[in-house]
Design an enzyme around this catalytic site. Sequence first.
Site, PDB file in Angstrom:
ATOM      1  N   ASP A 403      19.742 -27.459  26.098  1.00  0.00           N
ATOM      2  CA  ASP A 403      20.002 -28.660  26.304  1.00  0.00           C
ATOM      3  C   ASP A 403      18.885 -28.985  27.332  1.00  0.00           C
ATOM      4  OD1 ASP A 403      22.252 -31.409  27.314  1.00  0.00           O
ATOM      5  OD2 ASP A 403      21.433 -30.108  28.843  1.00  0.00           O
ATOM      6  N   GLU A 456      17.178 -29.610  22.278  1.00  0.00           N
ATOM      7  CA  GLU A 456      17.429 -31.471  22.614  1.00  0.00           C
ATOM      8  C   GLU A 456      15.999 -31.521  23.535  1.00  0.00           C
ATOM      9  OE1 GLU A 456      19.471 -34.428  25.259  1.00  0.00           O
ATOM     10  OE2 GLU A 456      19.119 -32.056  25.085  1.00  0.00           O
TER      11      GLU A 456
END
Length: 722
Positions: A403, A456
């Site tokens: 993330d 990401e």
Amino acid sequence: MPENTLLVPVLDPHESYLVSIGSHPHPHRILGPHHLDAGVLVRVLRPLAESVTLIIETGARLSMAHVGNGIWEALAIIEPGAYSVEATYEGGSPWTTDDPYRFWPTVGEVDLYLFGEGRHEELWRVLGSHVKEQQGVLGTSFAVWAPHAGAVRVKGDFNGWYGVSHALRRLDGNGVWELFVPGLTEGTYKYELLTADGRWVERADPMARQAETPPQTASVITRAQHTWDDEAWMRKRASVEPSSQAMSVYELHVGSWRPGLSYRDLADQLIEYVSDLGFTHVEFMPLAEHPFGGSWGYQVSGYYAPTSRFGSPDDLRYLIDRLHQADIGVIMDWVPGHFPKDEWALAKFDGQPLYEHSDPRLGEQPDWGTLVFNFGDSQVRNFLVANALYWLEEFHIDGLRVDAVASMLYLDYSREEGQWVPNRFGGRENLEAISFLQEANATAYKRSPGIVMIAEESTSFPGVSRPTSEGGLGFGMKWNMGWMHDSLEYIQRDSLYRSYHHNEITFSFVYAFSENFLLPISHDEVVHGKGSLIGKMPGDDWQKRANLRAYLAFMWGHPGKQLLFMGSEFGQPSEWSEQRGLDWWILDQPTHQGIHALVKSLNTSYRAERALWDHDFDTDGFEWIEGGAAEQSVVAFLRKSDDGGKIAVLANFSGQPVTQRLGLPVSGVWTEILNTDAEAYGGSGVGNLGSVTATDDPWGGRPASAEVQLPPLGVIWLRLES
């Protein structure tokens, strides 16, 4: 005075006082057995006891003398072996216990050395709490890293949450503390740490492998007892490269997919659902323990503990095992970039910044009100690298989606001038975080062949999915945030005006092979006022559904792997919220059944047609057929495989049917294997009666061509028949 006291060293009053209040950094130097010329001196801490007796292995009983501050001692002429201690208190029966301070350290020199170097790849086997056998006795070892602490105690339901009698010893200069508690095999606990300024602070165990269910915050003693039955999957995983395989990912939030399900409940229902739809993988939003459910798991307090909201760690193992047996891969979101400020967790763990950087310009993330790991500290890096390996190895996770990578890469991320510190070269790149990501990725791939690390990453940082040996970050794949942004901008426009924005739907092909891309329509696109995926579509209800079907087929045909968030596969009308379940009721309507059926067909055809995934990350698998038909809002391209397979993906994003001659590489029959406007999906049925025949009539620079009927707001896939 007994004669043998002349042979026993005098106990220092200050040290005995520190032991009596659990503040001694080396309690084993005072307590437990000590070999002297005259025998073995045993000291124990039993405050308020009226009498204490040492019961040695032979069964002999030795009265112990009180030498001050609740410390009792006795000199055994022979080795006492596995002794126990009997204490009698006013008005009570004798209480007999084993002695934690008679055991050797449970953390070895090699472990301490590796952690000191920041290279202990199996750190979870050393730190934290572990049920194990020591000197023939079953109990629990506790080990924690707290270099700034003056003393450490462990308290829990096993000692009435009073940790004075269970002070840990400091083992080394790096600040590892340890204690073995005999007879303890289950329960909850926390650490108490004495800070440099004299305060006692209470913390959950950073390396705990289970935690209490929030809002409770204690750590839980646990041991893995699940027997894995996914050997076939693991062998297959290790033998293939994910980039060269089909991958369509179903992203879900466990708590709101179907609320109320445990990990074990989920196994049956999720497997049936995902298998029917044909997705190759599921991706779980973060499952590490987190205090606030509204963070969706992206503010982690227990990096090694699966959230207890849905069951035990073994329950999660069961779920993953079952998914593997059903031939479904498992990806999990991993959040190494930041963590919350909760005082009972990682923040200022031992009274000072430890896991976080001490400079707030480097150690705080203003966007989320969280703290940033100190990526330059070798022990912090070790904590994180080992955590990635822990999930991959202990839970058989097949990949980690990392993330907010961009927030880690840039020192000035979401910071104004003067709020950040340049690197040693004066630049904005976070060199320590870059090095950490490279280490984590390289180590994960080295130890777990066949897994995939996915970034990401929302910027154009170079080499995200290039090997570390070539100077890249070492990820296997990167989310294509540019494609997501541009294609959603385009598809939200009224079809009347799309011809003026044709570049939004074609621009992604310019850079499609610059990274190993995964195309995401994730939870972030259907929350916080953005509306659902079908809700973004323009026009009336029929047009919305047609747009959604066309968009998904374009996505599945586009180079790159695919990820779709739960609910989008059947056109959920409402925006997602973690506080409620999906709009499953909408599947009672035939029109939404059609969207659901299309996604199933997309996955079925996608997995069956190697041309759609064989060369996702290089130009060998792609050719333009028509990219410049802006006036018609038509995009057409070819996907190819090494075995000669060819799939033509033809998209008409206008609101009118289009009959268009398109150049093709080979004459012959091209079967229509997918048509998003088919009546079975809720469409109008415009198409090509099952196939088109390309003739040897050159067109658009190609040797063959065919006249193709393209449905309004529709995508068709044509397969060349051999």
